[in-house]
Write a protein that holds these residues in place. Structure first.
Motif, PDB file in Angstrom:
ATOM      1  N   LYS A 243       1.976   4.466 -14.132  1.00 41.62           N
ATOM      2  CA  LYS A 243       0.936   3.961 -15.096  1.00 41.62           C
ATOM      3  C   LYS A 243       0.743   5.197 -15.722  1.00 41.62           C
ATOM      4  CE  LYS A 243       0.117   0.733 -14.795  1.00 41.62           C
ATOM      5  NZ  LYS A 243      -1.035   0.357 -14.020  1.00 41.62           N
TER       6      LYS A 243
ATOM      7  N   ARG B 230      -5.699  -7.830 -16.120  1.00 44.53           N
ATOM      8  CA  ARG B 230      -5.431  -9.067 -14.834  1.00 44.53           C
ATOM      9  C   ARG B 230      -6.255 -10.209 -15.634  1.00 44.53           C
ATOM     10  NH1 ARG B 230      -8.540  -9.629 -11.431  1.00 44.53           N
ATOM     11  NH2 ARG B 230     -10.417  -7.759 -11.441  1.00 44.53           N
TER      12      ARG B 230
ATOM     13  N   LYS C 172     -12.101 -10.513 -18.446  1.00 47.17           N
ATOM     14  CA  LYS C 172     -11.679  -9.607 -19.470  1.00 47.17           C
ATOM     15  C   LYS C 172     -11.330  -9.924 -21.246  1.00 47.17           C
ATOM     16  CE  LYS C 172     -10.284  -7.732 -15.675  1.00 47.17           C
ATOM     17  NZ  LYS C 172     -10.620  -5.789 -15.737  1.00 47.17           N
TER      18      LYS C 172
ATOM     19  N   ASN D 223       6.339  -2.180 -13.417  1.00 46.82           N
ATOM     20  CA  ASN D 223       5.478  -2.555 -13.839  1.00 46.82           C
ATOM     21  C   ASN D 223       4.543  -1.626 -14.452  1.00 46.82           C
ATOM     22  OD1 ASN D 223       2.573  -3.386 -14.026  1.00 46.82           O
ATOM     23  ND2 ASN D 223       2.766  -5.674 -13.702  1.00 46.82           N
TER      24      ASN D 223
ATOM     25  N   LEU E  97     -10.421   0.887 -15.790  1.00 44.05           N
ATOM     26  CA  LEU E  97      -9.335   2.280 -15.877  1.00 44.05           C
ATOM     27  C   LEU E  97      -8.300   1.626 -16.860  1.00 44.05           C
ATOM     28  CD1 LEU E  97      -8.231   1.605 -11.836  1.00 44.05           C
ATOM     29  CD2 LEU E  97      -8.735   3.352 -12.710  1.00 44.05           C
TER      30      LEU E  97
ATOM     31  N   GLU F  96      -7.190   5.283 -18.850  1.00 41.78           N
ATOM     32  CA  GLU F  96      -5.304   5.045 -19.415  1.00 41.78           C
ATOM     33  C   GLU F  96      -5.203   5.029 -20.448  1.00 41.78           C
ATOM     34  OE1 GLU F  96      -4.414   2.570 -15.153  1.00 41.78           O
ATOM     35  OE2 GLU F  96      -4.447   1.867 -16.928  1.00 41.78           O
TER      36      GLU F  96
HETATM   37  N1  UDP Z   1      -2.732  -3.413 -14.891  1.00 39.75           N
HETATM   38  C1  UDP Z   1      -1.081  -3.360 -13.987  1.00 39.75           C
HETATM   39  N2  UDP Z   1      -0.463  -4.727 -14.905  1.00 39.75           N
HETATM   40  C2  UDP Z   1      -0.667  -5.344 -15.124  1.00 39.75           C
HETATM   41  C3  UDP Z   1      -2.190  -5.359 -15.771  1.00 39.75           C
HETATM   42  C4  UDP Z   1      -2.643  -4.354 -15.444  1.00 39.75           C
HETATM   43  O1  UDP Z   1      -0.799  -2.697 -13.231  1.00 39.75           O
HETATM   44  O2  UDP Z   1      -0.036  -6.260 -15.528  1.00 39.75           O
HETATM   45  C5  UDP Z   1      -3.612  -2.443 -13.926  1.00 39.75           C
HETATM   46  C6  UDP Z   1      -4.093  -2.079 -15.154  1.00 39.75           C
HETATM   47  O3  UDP Z   1      -3.187  -1.316 -15.623  1.00 39.75           O
HETATM   48  C7  UDP Z   1      -5.316  -1.086 -14.269  1.00 39.75           C
HETATM   49  C8  UDP Z   1      -5.589  -1.674 -13.258  1.00 39.75           C
HETATM   50  O4  UDP Z   1      -4.684  -3.253 -13.091  1.00 39.75           O
HETATM   51  O5  UDP Z   1      -4.726  -0.352 -13.339  1.00 39.75           O
HETATM   52  C9  UDP Z   1      -6.595  -2.963 -13.699  1.00 39.75           C
HETATM   53  O6  UDP Z   1      -8.270  -2.325 -13.465  1.00 39.75           O
HETATM   54  P1  UDP Z   1      -9.536  -2.014 -14.419  1.00 39.75           P
HETATM   55  O7  UDP Z   1      -9.949  -1.428 -14.087  1.00 39.75           O
HETATM   56  O8  UDP Z   1      -9.025  -2.032 -16.043  1.00 39.75           O
HETATM   57  O9  UDP Z   1      -9.537  -3.866 -13.799  1.00 39.75           O
HETATM   58  P2  UDP Z   1      -9.596  -4.491 -12.142  1.00 39.75           P
HETATM   59  O10 UDP Z   1      -8.392  -5.013 -13.007  1.00 39.75           O
HETATM   60  O11 UDP Z   1     -10.079  -3.350 -11.843  1.00 39.75           O
HETATM   61  O12 UDP Z   1     -11.152  -5.037 -12.748  1.00 39.75           O
END
Ligand code: UDP
Length: 469
Positions: free
Chosen positions: A222, A274, A279, A351, A376, A380
């Motif tokens: 990632k 997600r 979001k 992914n 996150l 990122e």
């Molecule tokens: N993410 C991912 N693939 C996707 C969408 C989101 O890996 O298609 C990851 C994103 O990069 C992040 C995590 O899911 O690492 C989401 O963490 P975040 O703290 O932003 O939100 P949460 O899902 O914990 O509410």
């Protein structure tokens, strides 16, 4: 007899923290190694187990994969266990999760029936969990989903910490309702961890409360460096950039959009999340279409995992469909400015690489969350030196210093979001300055060594019976 569920042990990598040295310096890594030696001493053979509800998808899984890999390498016995659940259970836990963020979720009750569903599934997990847990273990239970197992773990003699990754500053009727549901399970835990002090409800004893912000790992697929060619090749393979150049063989995203696929030089404004109401993907869409002039070459990409890709997220399909509906209701000209995408979750590394490329390629990254424990996706993007515009909610307010390492808006300020995005698109120097500061901020505060040191301190105080604060 209801069917028994088995907690599943997630395989952990072995990660040498030395690899962080080129990024954070020898001194920081040396400090971590010294601390690990001390932790091994006071743990004295005890294990540190982690319990959560999914091995992939969402922030907690993302963090545990790597953080525990370092812990393991440093000679501390650790394991990660994941509970099993069914759709009814995850519907209830999603309601709690949304409640702790101050929202109604699906609006249904958190009543005795919901409690029955919740406790029923956890009871079916408890035999296999308790078969693994020893009385001298420390168990860190993550989030509301497995929280109902805290009493059994306490009865088994373990030292139990409940780590809550979600929350809102203050409270409202929805969060109060969700806390009433969760409190009886967790209130006797030996320790509580929140990402911000203001997320902890008043009944959490302050001497049992530790505040620890999450971290990201710079070496995961990632976040690892990708050069511009690799980035474009991945985006061509996944279908985000027009396929008129070298392309990587990755599964294509399911893209909803009209008109030509953006070329490599067309600026993208990106939110990766997600498909979760908190979001606010529809809000980003509206802010972009209304607030970024139609004359701008920029296009908006709203991307998330395939809607059945995250086990504990039953709302994803509905939120995706609602977002597509809103997109459909736009004029043809507006539709051509916005693309919605589902990124396959069949191969998590793939992914992650595609998300990496999208974040890296973005001219502006947006995270318009209505509530957020710790974003996150924000960290990122900051790590990738991207200018980020995000809501000043929850943990995000600790991550970004407005005007310095990104831009903050009020979560309901659609006009403000459109204006900030436009400003960054039109001022590359400003965008670059914010991006460079963002990278520095993540380096100093949100990498794994800092996170691990704070856990070390927590464990030390916990085992010594000292206040955690
Ligand atoms: N993410 C991912 N693939 C996707 C969408 C989101 O890996 O298609 C990851 C994103 O990069 C992040 C995590 O899911 O690492 C989401 O963490 P975040 O703290 O932003 O939100 P949460 O899902 O914990 O509410």
């Amino acid at each position: 007899m209801p069917q028994r569920y088995e907690v599943i042990q997630v395989p952990l990598p072995d990660l040498d923290p030395r690899r962080l040295a080129p990024l954070v310096g020898e001194e920081r890594v040396g400090g971590l190694e010294e601390e690990a030696a001390r932790v091994r001493g006071f743990l004295d053979g005890r294990r540190v187990l982690n319990l959560s509800s999914t091995a992939h998808g969402g922030g907690v899984a993302e963090i545990l994969h790597t953080l525990l890999g370092y812990v393991r390498h440093m000679g501390i016995e650790t394991a990660w266990l994941v509970i099993e659940g069914d759709p009814d259970f995850f519907q209830v836990t999603k309601r709690i999760h949304n409640g702790l963020y101050g929202g109604p979720g699906d609006g249904l009750a958190l009543d005795a029936a919901a409690r029955g569903t919740y406790e029923g599934v956890l009871a079916r997990n408890s035999a296999s969990l308790l078969a693994v847990v020893r009385p001298d273990d420390v168990v860190v239970v993550h989030d509301p989903q497995p929280a109902g197992l805290v009493p059994s773990l306490l009865d088994a003699g373990a030292r139990v910490v409940w780590r809550c990754h979600v929350g809102i500053d203050g409270e409202n009727a929805w969060s109060t309702r969700a806390w009433s549901f969760i409190r009886p399970y967790v209130e006797h835990a030996h320790g509580f961890v929140f990402s911000r002090a203001s997320f902890a409800p008043p009944w959490v004893p302050r001497d049992r409360l530790a505040v620890i912000a999450p971290s990201i790992d710079p070496f995961t697929p990632k976040n690892a460096d990708l050069d511009a060619d690799d980035t474009l090749a991945l985006l061509r393979g996944a279908g985000f950039v027009a396929a008129n150049g070298p392309s990587r063989d990755v599964r294509p995203a399911h893209v909803v959009g009209e008109g030509a696929t953006p070329g490599p030089d067309e600026p993208l404004v990106v939110q990766v999340s997600r498909w979760d109401r908190m979001k606010d993907m529809p809000g980003v869409l509206e802010a972009f279409v209304e607030g970024v002039p139609a004359s701008s070459p920029a296009r908006l990409v709203l991307a998330g995992p395939t809607v059945d890709g995250v086990d504990d997220d039953p709302e994803a399909r509905a939120v995706w469909e609602e977002t597509v509906e809103i997109w459909r209701s736009l004029s043809a000209q507006e539709r051509s400015r916005v693309r919605l995408a589902l990124i396959p979750m069949d191969d998590l590394q793939e992914n992650a690489l595609v998300v990496n490329a999208l974040q890296r390629h973005a001219a502006v990254v947006v995270q318009k969350s209505l509530a957020e424990g710790f974003g996150l996706t924000v960290a990122e993007a900051m790590w990738k030196s991207r200018p980020v515009v995000a809501s000043a909610v929850g943990g995000i307010a600790d991550q970004i210093e407005d005007g310095e390492s990104g831009l903050l808006i009020e979560p309901d300020d659609l006009a403000g979001l459109g204006e900030r995005i436009t400003r960054l698109l039109e001022n590359p120097l400003e965008a670059e300055r914010l991006g460079a500061n963002a990278r520095r901020r993540v380096t100093s505060r949100f990498l794994p060594d800092r996170h691990l040191l704070e856990y070390a301190e927590l464990l030390e105080h916990l085992l010594a019976g000292r206040p955690l604060a």
